[in-house]
Write an enzyme that holds these catalytic residues in place. Structure first.
Site, PDB file in Angstrom:
ATOM      1  N   GLY A 147       2.017   4.593  12.716  1.00 24.53           N
ATOM      2  CA  GLY A 147       2.150   3.662  13.407  1.00 24.53           C
ATOM      3  C   GLY A 147       1.955   3.318  14.733  1.00 24.53           C
ATOM      4  O   GLY A 147       1.488   2.206  14.841  1.00 24.53           O
ATOM      5  N   GLU A 194       8.064  16.804  14.869  1.00 26.15           N
ATOM      6  CA  GLU A 194       9.132  16.906  13.933  1.00 26.15           C
ATOM      7  C   GLU A 194       8.251  18.063  12.501  1.00 26.15           C
ATOM      8  O   GLU A 194       7.218  18.116  12.643  1.00 26.15           O
ATOM      9  CB  GLU A 194       8.239  15.557  12.935  1.00 26.15           C
ATOM     10  CG  GLU A 194       9.433  15.095  11.833  1.00 26.15           C
ATOM     11  CD  GLU A 194       9.115  13.937  11.496  1.00 26.15           C
ATOM     12  OE1 GLU A 194       7.574  13.174  11.391  1.00 26.15           O
ATOM     13  OE2 GLU A 194       9.827  12.681  10.920  1.00 26.15           O
ATOM     14  N   CYS A 200      14.055  11.519   6.847  1.00 33.06           N
ATOM     15  CA  CYS A 200      13.598  10.824   8.517  1.00 33.06           C
ATOM     16  C   CYS A 200      14.552  11.372   8.966  1.00 33.06           C
ATOM     17  O   CYS A 200      14.213  11.625  10.454  1.00 33.06           O
ATOM     18  CB  CYS A 200      12.659   9.566   8.298  1.00 33.06           C
ATOM     19  SG  CYS A 200      14.356   8.369   7.790  1.00 33.06           S
ATOM     20  N   GLY A 242       6.421   5.274   7.815  1.00 34.68           N
ATOM     21  CA  GLY A 242       5.227   6.335   7.864  1.00 34.68           C
ATOM     22  C   GLY A 242       5.355   7.175   9.440  1.00 34.68           C
ATOM     23  O   GLY A 242       6.209   6.955  10.209  1.00 34.68           O
ATOM     24  N   SER A 243       4.387   8.312   9.333  1.00 35.58           N
ATOM     25  CA  SER A 243       4.667   8.837  10.395  1.00 35.58           C
ATOM     26  C   SER A 243       4.480   8.729  12.350  1.00 35.58           C
ATOM     27  O   SER A 243       3.636   7.281  11.807  1.00 35.58           O
ATOM     28  CB  SER A 243       3.543  10.196  10.665  1.00 35.58           C
ATOM     29  OG  SER A 243       2.172   8.962  10.519  1.00 35.58           O
ATOM     30  N   THR A 244       4.904   8.966  13.304  1.00 38.30           N
ATOM     31  CA  THR A 244       4.345   8.216  14.060  1.00 38.30           C
ATOM     32  C   THR A 244       3.107   7.744  14.703  1.00 38.30           C
ATOM     33  O   THR A 244       2.457   6.989  15.019  1.00 38.30           O
ATOM     34  CB  THR A 244       5.302   8.762  15.576  1.00 38.30           C
ATOM     35  OG1 THR A 244       6.761   9.349  14.921  1.00 38.30           O
ATOM     36  CG2 THR A 244       4.912   8.478  16.702  1.00 38.30           C
ATOM     37  N   GLU A 295      -0.799   7.586  -1.352  1.00 43.26           N
ATOM     38  CA  GLU A 295      -1.791   7.875  -2.019  1.00 43.26           C
ATOM     39  C   GLU A 295      -1.114   9.499  -2.352  1.00 43.26           C
ATOM     40  O   GLU A 295      -1.401   9.997  -2.826  1.00 43.26           O
ATOM     41  CB  GLU A 295      -2.463   8.599  -0.906  1.00 43.26           C
ATOM     42  CG  GLU A 295      -2.669   9.542  -0.393  1.00 43.26           C
ATOM     43  CD  GLU A 295      -2.166   9.627   1.231  1.00 43.26           C
ATOM     44  OE1 GLU A 295      -2.161   7.846   1.544  1.00 43.26           O
ATOM     45  OE2 GLU A 295      -2.476   9.891   2.322  1.00 43.26           O
ATOM     46  N   GLU A 326       8.816   2.462  10.905  1.00 35.53           N
ATOM     47  CA  GLU A 326       9.705   3.184  10.736  1.00 35.53           C
ATOM     48  C   GLU A 326       9.470   4.665  10.962  1.00 35.53           C
ATOM     49  O   GLU A 326       8.817   4.327   9.857  1.00 35.53           O
ATOM     50  CB  GLU A 326      10.765   2.641   9.923  1.00 35.53           C
ATOM     51  CG  GLU A 326      11.385   1.845   9.619  1.00 35.53           C
ATOM     52  CD  GLU A 326      12.695   1.462  10.243  1.00 35.53           C
ATOM     53  OE1 GLU A 326      13.307   2.540  10.751  1.00 35.53           O
ATOM     54  OE2 GLU A 326      12.766   0.406  11.378  1.00 35.53           O
ATOM     55  N   LYS A 336       0.639  -1.133  -0.276  1.00 36.00           N
ATOM     56  CA  LYS A 336       0.182   0.223  -0.268  1.00 36.00           C
ATOM     57  C   LYS A 336       0.909   1.204   0.465  1.00 36.00           C
ATOM     58  O   LYS A 336       1.549   2.100   0.765  1.00 36.00           O
ATOM     59  CB  LYS A 336      -0.829  -0.237   1.180  1.00 36.00           C
ATOM     60  CG  LYS A 336      -2.208   0.452   0.710  1.00 36.00           C
ATOM     61  CD  LYS A 336      -2.474   1.861   0.177  1.00 36.00           C
ATOM     62  CE  LYS A 336      -1.876   3.078   2.020  1.00 36.00           C
ATOM     63  NZ  LYS A 336      -2.076   4.251   1.301  1.00 36.00           N
TER      64      LYS A 336
HETATM   65  P1  NAD Z   1       2.627   8.416   6.716  1.00 33.39           P
HETATM   66  O1  NAD Z   1       1.832   7.301   8.195  1.00 33.39           O
HETATM   67  O2  NAD Z   1       1.104   9.568   7.108  1.00 33.39           O
HETATM   68  O3  NAD Z   1       1.515   7.773   5.886  1.00 33.39           O
HETATM   69  C1  NAD Z   1       2.500   6.566   5.831  1.00 33.39           C
HETATM   70  C2  NAD Z   1       1.419   5.348   4.895  1.00 33.39           C
HETATM   71  O4  NAD Z   1       0.589   5.170   5.616  1.00 33.39           O
HETATM   72  C3  NAD Z   1       0.928   5.655   3.511  1.00 33.39           C
HETATM   73  O5  NAD Z   1       0.649   4.874   3.076  1.00 33.39           O
HETATM   74  C4  NAD Z   1      -0.514   6.406   4.259  1.00 33.39           C
HETATM   75  O6  NAD Z   1      -1.591   5.913   3.203  1.00 33.39           O
HETATM   76  C5  NAD Z   1      -0.743   5.464   4.888  1.00 33.39           C
HETATM   77  N1  NAD Z   1      -1.720   4.975   6.681  1.00 33.39           N
HETATM   78  C6  NAD Z   1      -2.314   6.600   6.991  1.00 33.39           C
HETATM   79  N2  NAD Z   1      -2.913   5.944   7.551  1.00 33.39           N
HETATM   80  C7  NAD Z   1      -2.457   5.371   8.224  1.00 33.39           C
HETATM   81  C8  NAD Z   1      -3.535   4.188   9.239  1.00 33.39           C
HETATM   82  N3  NAD Z   1      -4.317   4.605  10.002  1.00 33.39           N
HETATM   83  N4  NAD Z   1      -3.100   2.829   8.711  1.00 33.39           N
HETATM   84  C9  NAD Z   1      -2.497   2.105   7.986  1.00 33.39           C
HETATM   85  N5  NAD Z   1      -2.322   2.926   7.288  1.00 33.39           N
HETATM   86  C10 NAD Z   1      -2.440   4.268   7.416  1.00 33.39           C
HETATM   87  O7  NAD Z   1       3.448   9.259   7.247  1.00 33.39           O
HETATM   88  P2  NAD Z   1       3.951  10.123   5.948  1.00 33.39           P
HETATM   89  O8  NAD Z   1       3.399  11.525   6.096  1.00 33.39           O
HETATM   90  O9  NAD Z   1       3.690   9.482   3.970  1.00 33.39           O
HETATM   91  O10 NAD Z   1       5.772  10.039   5.324  1.00 33.39           O
HETATM   92  C11 NAD Z   1       5.823  10.845   6.736  1.00 33.39           C
HETATM   93  C12 NAD Z   1       6.469   9.779   7.843  1.00 33.39           C
HETATM   94  O11 NAD Z   1       7.465   9.404   7.781  1.00 33.39           O
HETATM   95  C13 NAD Z   1       7.652  11.063   8.632  1.00 33.39           C
HETATM   96  O12 NAD Z   1       6.986  11.513  10.162  1.00 33.39           O
HETATM   97  C14 NAD Z   1       9.403  11.025   7.978  1.00 33.39           C
HETATM   98  O13 NAD Z   1       9.566  11.066   9.246  1.00 33.39           O
HETATM   99  C15 NAD Z   1       8.266   9.373   8.561  1.00 33.39           C
HETATM  100  N6  NAD Z   1       9.423   8.374   7.785  1.00 33.39           N
HETATM  101  C16 NAD Z   1      10.639   7.801   8.400  1.00 33.39           C
HETATM  102  C17 NAD Z   1      11.113   6.845   7.962  1.00 33.39           C
HETATM  103  C18 NAD Z   1      12.169   5.802   8.659  1.00 33.39           C
HETATM  104  O14 NAD Z   1      12.777   4.671   8.422  1.00 33.39           O
HETATM  105  N7  NAD Z   1      12.475   5.841   9.748  1.00 33.39           N
HETATM  106  C19 NAD Z   1      11.613   6.928   6.656  1.00 33.39           C
HETATM  107  C20 NAD Z   1      10.499   7.635   5.664  1.00 33.39           C
HETATM  108  C21 NAD Z   1       9.826   8.164   5.833  1.00 33.39           C
END
Ligand code: NAD
Length: 478
Positions: A227, A375, A278, A222-224, A175, A244, A172
């Site tokens: 996560g 962040e 990140c 993705g975001s905390t 978006e 992550e 997934k």
């Molecule tokens: P996000 O968590 O908003 O989205 C990431 C993914 O999660 C997307 O595909 C999104 O559709 C999906 N998602 C959103 N809500 C969800 C839910 N409730 N259940 C399941 N999936 C869901 O993050 P983002 O804005 O796309 O990315 C930026 C963030 O990612 C920043 O916080 C950055 O620090 C982090 N990041 C971390 C690393 C690492 O290795 N630690 C690497 C790259 C980015």
């Protein structure tokens, strides 16, 4: 319009769905496409098909699985320009950097294709007549949920490690980079047996529905906040979770380093990918003895950066992914300035279309400001002058995150103290984005859990079975 956008538009327009997301270019607001959202039945069906396909894929020999991952790497390499173009159109990254991101993804896939067949368990020292061993097995069906900020490189690591260890994958992508994710998923999926790999289109609702399905492991980058939601969903289904997540990485500048060089390191760390990494430098603690010279040099560097559309080869810094992120970044900057931070450059919303934000240097920041606590994910360098190295370490350890930290120092004693004391997964001394191949770390606290890269990622996608194989007491030769 490039050919790839025509192909994408034609395929998406023909999709069977009731829900669409409209994606625009963050450089000028022009349309990139209307994305078909995978309906709930499609999410459920992808997971069901993955469960059907997983046992066969698990029994496929590791070398055959590795060959399929190598094929995927080759296919992606052949489409490097299309993938980089889509990345630039969808999230704004300068096209040369976007190409480097795709190339990194190809290299990662190749790395896992090499490492996968070498991943092995242990034989144990059991009784003479018995065989005792610990064997790695694939977990089963992996949900791989990824962000937009380096969409190909991040996805390839997780997908490559999951596939080569024998898992079926439901992918997934974000978006905010749907075309990039769609093309990547298509290139990989068409090389694999039916059901082994599926790509879902859509946003948080599609991701959330995926995490409610019977998955064996969920890998989320993705975001905390997301996560944490995923960890809660997995607590109900019993899926293993690899997270992550976000960071608020500090950069410490010791009194004995050259302020000009330190400013170069800070600018690279804070402004690369417009701060949307990140491990971007998100806060800077500089010794007060060199703080003035450091700030002057950093401001000069920031002012020289050429900001423009990612598809213009002269641009060094593209727009942010969209205005939603820009509003968040600017709100933090405005709040800091209202609370007494001094903008040395940037900090103003530019006129014109798109989601551009200027490289911004803020002096005189304090722990109370969101720009030092939350962040930011934008090209902002908040600076704090500190009276001692110990004080810098204390302040760097402040907050919820524990991803990475960089320390610039000429003192071996300070370097040693820093890597011992900083509660983060990665410590870099005198090199803001350095590191040897094969390194892997576990993020701490709000930054996640588990190994997101390196050889140890293969452990995350496998589970260990211990086997004791003894002869039956009355067995005898017929
Ligand atoms: P996000 O968590 O908003 O989205 C990431 C993914 O999660 C997307 O595909 C999104 O559709 C999906 N998602 C959103 N809500 C969800 C839910 N409730 N259940 C399941 N999936 C869901 O993050 P983002 O804005 O796309 O990315 C930026 C963030 O990612 C920043 O916080 C950055 O620090 C982090 N990041 C971390 C690393 C690492 O290795 N630690 C690497 C790259 C980015």
């Amino acid at each position: 319009m490039r050919d790839i956008e025509r192909v994408l538009t034609a395929e998406w327009t023909a999709a069977q769905t009731e829900e669409w997301i409209t994606k625009t270019d963050p450089a000028d607001g022009s349309p990139v496409g209307r994305i078909p959202v995978t309906p709930p039945a499609g999410v459920i069906e992808a997971v069901r098909a993955a469960h059907d396909a997983a046992p066969g894929w698990a029994r496929t020999s590791p070398s055959a699985r590795a060959a399929a991952v190598q094929d995927a790497a080759r296919a992606i390499e052949e489409h490097i320009e299309d993938l980089a173009w889509l990345t630039t159109r969808e999230m704004g990254r300068p096209v040369a950097e976007a190409q480097a991101g795709v190339a990194a993804g190809v290299a990662t896939l190749r790395q896992y294709a090499e490492l996968g067949p070498l991943h092995r368990g242990h034989s144990l020292a059991g009784d003479w007549e018995a065989t005792d061993l610990m064997a790695y097995e694939p977990r089963g069906v992996a949900g791989v949920i990824t962000p937009w900020n380096d969409p190909v490189a991040v996805s390839c690591g997780l997908i490559g490690a999951a596939l080569v260890t024998g898992n079926a994958v439901v992918y997934k992508p974000s978006e905010r980079t749907p075309g990039t994710g769609w093309l990547l998923g298509r290139l990989i999926g068409e090389l694999l047996p039916p059901g082994v790999f599926a790509t879902l289109c859509g946003g948080p609702a599609v991701g959330a529905l995926l995490t409610e399905q019977p998955l064996d492991v969920i890998a989320h980058v993705g975001s905390t906040a997301t996560g944490r939601r995923i960890a809660l969903a997995a607590a109900v289904t019993g899926a293993a979770v690899l997270l992550e997540n976000g960071g608020k990485d500090p950069l410490i500048v010791d009194a004995d380093v050259d302020p000009g060089w330190a400013a170069e390191q800070a600018a690279t760390g804070a402004f690369a990918n417009a701060g949307q990494l990140c491990t971007a430098v998100e806060r800077i603690y500089v010794h007060e003895r060199i703080a003035g010279d450091f700030l002057d040099a950093l401001t000069k560097q920031a002012e020289q950066i050429r900001v423009g559309p990612g598809w213009d080869p002269d641009s060094q810094l593209g727009p942010l992914v969209d205005r939603q992120l820009r509003d968040l970044v600017h709100a933090q900057v405005r709040e800091a300035v209202a609370a007494g931070a001094q903008p040395r450059c940037g900090g103003e919303l530019p006129d014109g279309p798109g989601a551009f934000y200027p490289p911004t240097v803020l002096a005189g920041c304090t722990e109370q400001m969101a720009v030092l606590r939350e962040e930011t994910f934008g090209p902002v360098a908040p600076v704090v002058a500190v009276g001692s190295f110990e004080e810098a370490l204390r302040q760097a350890d402040f907050g919820d995150y524990g991803l990475a930290a960089t320390v610039l120092t000429g003192s071996v004693a300070h370097a040693q103290q820093a890597w011992r004391e900083l509660a983060v997964g990665t410590v870099k001394i005198n090199d803001v984005f350095g590191g040897a191949p094969g390194g892997a770390a576990q993020p701490r606290r709000a930054s996640g859990a588990g190994f997101g890269y390196g050889p140890e990622l293969l452990d995350e996608f496998t589970t260990v079975k211990v086997v004791h194989l003894a002869p039956a007491p009355h067995s005898h030769r017929a």
